[in-house]
Design an enzyme around this catalytic site. Structure first.
Site, PDB file in Angstrom:
ATOM      1  N   ASP A  11      43.497  49.156 -28.055  1.00  0.00           N
ATOM      2  CA  ASP A  11      42.501  49.307 -28.470  1.00  0.00           C
ATOM      3  C   ASP A  11      43.406  50.277 -29.707  1.00  0.00           C
ATOM      4  OD1 ASP A  11      40.122  49.290 -30.181  1.00  0.00           O
ATOM      5  OD2 ASP A  11      39.835  51.461 -29.198  1.00  0.00           O
ATOM      6  N   GLY A  46      38.844  44.905 -32.464  1.00  0.00           N
ATOM      7  CA  GLY A  46      38.091  45.010 -33.685  1.00  0.00           C
ATOM      8  C   GLY A  46      38.036  44.517 -34.496  1.00  0.00           C
ATOM      9  N   LYS A 186      37.970  40.275 -26.809  1.00  0.00           N
ATOM     10  CA  LYS A 186      39.110  40.822 -26.644  1.00  0.00           C
ATOM     11  C   LYS A 186      40.198  40.242 -25.452  1.00  0.00           C
ATOM     12  CE  LYS A 186      38.898  45.153 -28.703  1.00  0.00           C
ATOM     13  NZ  LYS A 186      39.632  46.578 -29.074  1.00  0.00           N
ATOM     14  N   ASP A 209      38.680  52.370 -25.450  1.00  0.00           N
ATOM     15  CA  ASP A 209      37.503  53.302 -25.695  1.00  0.00           C
ATOM     16  C   ASP A 209      35.880  52.451 -25.870  1.00  0.00           C
ATOM     17  OD1 ASP A 209      36.226  54.964 -28.046  1.00  0.00           O
ATOM     18  OD2 ASP A 209      37.879  53.508 -27.889  1.00  0.00           O
ATOM     19  N   ASN A 212      33.507  46.997 -27.304  1.00  0.00           N
ATOM     20  CA  ASN A 212      33.804  46.115 -27.530  1.00  0.00           C
ATOM     21  C   ASN A 212      35.107  46.055 -26.183  1.00  0.00           C
ATOM     22  OD1 ASN A 212      35.374  48.127 -29.188  1.00  0.00           O
ATOM     23  ND2 ASN A 212      36.095  46.561 -30.609  1.00  0.00           N
TER      24      ASN A 212
END
Length: 259
Positions: A11, A46, A186, A209, A212
């Site tokens: 991420d 995202g 994801k 973290d 999402n």
């Protein structure tokens, strides 16, 4: 002894990026060492492709799951896309506009706002270090849109969820939610990518973290939630790293024998 995993998914915000929106040198070194050890590196975010272009260049990464799984690229080639159908999106945008609540549409190249001069929109995008977008209220009707942000606060979220049950509203800011297809995440994007590679979810390690990241952290063989992460992300991860600002990514990668 090296970890048997084959590919590492990172991420961006709160995982690679620290609280100053930069990558700690320790994390850069750790990624370089992991690559030298034979692991494939990929981004799972995202954000859209255009939003992470400098990061991809800095880290020499050309494989990524963006828009929370809606736009997936392997070594520069698009391998999977998904989006909310236009009629549903039109319903959400129209409903929001009637309430004075607005949207931002994103494709792989840019973001476009439904309205000009909206302070909440400006404030939320500023946390991503992005200026106010171009404005075209019907952009979504004439273009492929892989992510839409709706600018509503927590109190309005249940109203939208009840009215539009075929999509997910995933909060990323006090003023804004991502709108995803009901089956979008994801994890789905990662799975599509791994199928292309002839790998399984067990072959992947994911670092995240946020809210999402929950599906991704639940689905892969080894998962890491950052110490600064959301409690719900930590609850499903197999490992917890120290805070991103404290070199947490490099520390956990050592612990997992990735470097």
């Amino acid at each position: 002894m090296m970890n048997p995993a084959k590919i590492l998914f990172f991420d961006v915000d709160g995982t690679l990026f620290d609280s100053t929106k930069t990558i700690p040198q320790s994390a850069k070194d750790a990624l370089a060492q992991a690559r030298a050890n034979g692991y494939e590196l990929a981004i799972a975010t995202g954000r859209g492709p255009f939003m992470i272009a400098p990061l991809l260049e800095e880290l020499a990464i050309d494989t990524y799951v963006t828009f929370n799984g809606q736009y997936v690229v392997y070594k520069g080639e698009v391998v999977y896309t998904n989006q909310v159908d236009k009629s549903t999106l039109d319903g959400i945008v129209t409903f929001g506009a009637s309430r004075g609540e607005h949207a931002v549409f994103l494709d792989e190249n840019q973001m476009v706002a439904s309205v000009a001069g909206e302070p909440k929109l400006e404030e939320a995008l500023a946390t991503l270090k992005f200026p106010y977008p171009l404005v075209d209220p019907v952009y979504y009707k004439n273009n492929d849109v892989y992510q839409t942000l709706v600018f509503i606060e927590q109190a309005q979220e249940t109203l939208y969820e009840a009215k539009f049950p075929t999509v997910q509203f995933v909060r990323w800011h006090p003023y804004s939610c991502d709108i995803l297809p009901a089956n979008g995440s994801k994890a789905v994007g990662i799975e599509k990518l791994l199928v292309r590679l002839g790998c399984t979810m067990e072959d992947a390690v994911a670092f995240g973290d946020g809210l999402n990241d929950i599906e991704m952290l639940s689905a892969v063989g080894t998962s890491v939630a950052m110490g600064n992460g959301h409690a719900e992300a930590k609850a499903v991860a197999t490992h917890i790293a120290p805070h991103v600002d404290e070199g947490g990514l490099a520390t956990i990668m050592k612990e997992l024998n990735l470097i």
